[in-house]
Design an enzyme around this catalytic site. Structure first.
Site, PDB file in Angstrom:
ATOM      1  N   LYS A   1      -5.882  -2.355  -7.024  1.00 28.50           N
ATOM      2  CA  LYS A   1      -6.175  -1.762  -5.711  1.00 28.50           C
ATOM      3  C   LYS A   1      -7.387  -0.834  -5.851  1.00 28.50           C
ATOM      4  O   LYS A   1      -8.155  -0.954  -6.786  1.00 28.50           O
ATOM      5  CB  LYS A   1      -4.930  -1.047  -5.176  1.00 28.50           C
ATOM      6  CG  LYS A   1      -3.795  -2.012  -4.840  1.00 28.50           C
ATOM      7  CD  LYS A   1      -4.196  -2.976  -3.737  1.00 28.50           C
ATOM      8  CE  LYS A   1      -3.126  -4.006  -3.437  1.00 28.50           C
ATOM      9  NZ  LYS A   1      -3.579  -5.004  -2.469  1.00 28.50           N
TER      10      LYS A   1
ATOM     11  N   ASP B   1       0.815  -1.218   0.000  1.00 32.71           N
ATOM     12  CA  ASP B   1       0.000   0.000   0.000  1.00 32.71           C
ATOM     13  C   ASP B   1       0.850   1.270   0.000  1.00 32.71           C
ATOM     14  O   ASP B   1       0.305   2.386  -0.023  1.00 32.71           O
ATOM     15  CB  ASP B   1      -0.921   0.009   1.221  1.00 32.71           C
ATOM     16  CG  ASP B   1      -1.982  -1.078   1.126  1.00 32.71           C
ATOM     17  OD1 ASP B   1      -2.351  -1.453  -0.008  1.00 32.71           O
ATOM     18  OD2 ASP B   1      -2.428  -1.569   2.179  1.00 32.71           O
TER      19      ASP B   1
END
Ligand code: S3P
Length: 449
Positions: free
Chosen positions: A355, A328
């Site tokens: 994502k 992330d």
């Protein structure tokens, strides 16, 4: 409002100002917050959660767990979950709307797959684009049935198994969400569920399952791949859970402090699970002045205080093996790389395409618009910095992606022309007070009216 309800876009601009300084307690870890609510909902006896992230994603999980029969009390100091016991979830009366949250969707599908209930699941435009087949495949083996849109997308209907099967599953992608979905489905199966990972991913589910009383064994197979084995139908007992600060949220003020000249910022109580700290390793390799102090253990997870001081950074090569431990963090790493001296190459980042947005394209297009040299391939990204901030001056489309929004606001704090993001609304999913917190450190970030 439903979790996927669309508020009007909020454009926010960041501009260079003075040094950043002070202490910032980042919000609770998103991954651990979801899991605490879910395991609390499956436990017998109360689970008291302190430091829970109060972002929109975690609230979506809380609402879904309540719809599945758990009782959840939102207190001022702590949230308390009164669980139903393993196998005790009940059928939700309405559609579960999980907003922007992939973790909620994939982990809850695992939970539901192990219960003989039918549920209808949807999310916002971003979540409805994301792949669910990766959890549907193993959960069908457990015995759940699915009806989905084409490509296995949300909205979908799932009917969980009356007698869930304990399966052995080789993950085709390194994904903690898929691993967790299989383990959560296996909780209500008789016998041993085993999951093998191509690369190690975050292990919060396993740690927390153990803390709640489940038997979880971890070993390596002959190829060195991690195999996690869960003994089904445990009695889970409610626990006190203290959620550490989210290292993925800490990443934004931390990189800002490294980049804005003269800055020194302390971030206390940040989670230091080794499967989450790839960014810190990479930044130190780039020459960052990043102190890790007061390392300690808190409710089964390592935590520490981070101290970041501004200074020059050099480009590095980030190996593919590190990707799961910083999956992330690539948007904000790319921002650091854009200000570093030389080329930073990030390998093994193909998962960024699925994502909250296609982050590979989002990072590349956004940085190019800010005057940065970027090259990219199917699963790699290279950013070349000049050892000084780029021109900036662009407006970035955040595409319902909180981390794209925060990363480019960090860039705006140093880019000569500042940076505007077209919608800061998605930041609510993981770091609700981001703008105020950054302003508290001295940043010039303001909503455009
Ligand atoms: C998460 C796992 C990661 C990460 C996500 C949270 C989790 O996704 O990107 O933000 O809580 O398990 P994948 O497991 O799909 O890589």
């Amino acid at each position: 409002m439903a979790a996927s309800g669309s508020a009007a876009p909020r454009a926010v601009a960041a501009r260079p100002a003075g040094a950043l300084s002070g202490t910032l307690a980042v919000p609770g870890d998103k991954s651990i917050s979801h899991r605490a609510l879910m395991l609390g909902g499956l436990a017998v006896g109360p689970t008291r959660i302190t430091g829970l992230l109060l972002g929109v994603d975690v609230r979506a999980t809380a609402a879904a767990m309540a719809a599945l029969g758990a009782e959840i009390d939102a207190g001022d100091d702590a949230w308390t979950v009164y669980g139903r016991g393993v196998g005790g979830l009940t059928e939700p009366a309405d559609v579960l709307d999980l907003g922007n949250s992939g973790t909620s969707a994939r982990l809850l599908l695992g939970l539901i797959a192990g219960h003989a209930v039918t549920a209808f699941v949807t999310g916002d435009a971003s979540l409805r684009r994301r792949p669910m087949q990766r959890v549907i495949d193993p959960l069908q083996q457990v015995g759940a049935r699915f009806l989905t849109r084409s490509g296995g997308r949300l909205p979908l209907a799932v009917t969980g198994a009356r007698e869930p099967m304990a399966i052995r599953y080789d993950l085709p992608v390194a994904s903690a969400q898929v691993k967790s979905a299989v383990l959560l489905a296996g909780l209500n199966a008789m016998g041993e569920t085993a999951v093998t990972e191509p690369q190690d991913t975050r292990d919060h589910t396993e740690r927390m399952l153990r803390a709640f009383g489940a038997e979880v064994a971890v070993a390596r197979d002959e190829s060195g791949r991690r195999v996690t084995r869960l003994t089904g139908q445990p009695e889970l007992t409610g626990q006190a859970v203290t959620v550490p600060g989210d290292p993925s949220s800490a990443a934004f003020p931390l990189v800002a402090a490294l980049l804005v000249p003269g800055s020194a910022v302390r971030l206390p109580g940040v989670g230091m699970n080794p499967h989450r700290t790839g960014l810190f390793t990479t930044l130190r390799e780039m020459g960052a002045d990043l102190g890790i102090e007061n390392a300690r253990e808190q409710a089964g997870e390592p935590v520490a205080d981070l101290v970041a001081r501004a200074g020059p950074l050099q480009g590095v090569t980030v190996p593919a093996e590190r990707a799961p431990a910083m999956i992330d963090e690539y948007p904000v790493l790319a921002v650091a790389a854009a200000c570093a001296e030389g080329r930073t190459v990030m390998h093994g980042v193909g998962e960024l395409r699925v994502k909250e947005s296609d982050r590979l394209s989002g990072i590349a297009e956004g940085l190019r618009a800010c005057g940065v040299t970027v090259e990219s391939g199917e699963d790699w990204l290279a950013v070349t910095g000049q050892g000084a901030p780029p021109p900036g001056g662009a407006t970035i489309a955040t595409q319902l992606d909180h981390r794209i929004a925060m990363a480019f606001l960090v860039l705006g704090l140093v880019a000569r022309g500042g940076v505007t993001v077209d919608d800061a609304g998605p930041i609510e999913t993981s770091f609700p007070d981001f703008v105020a917190a950054m302003r508290g450190l001295g940043a010039d970030i303001a909503e455009l009216s």
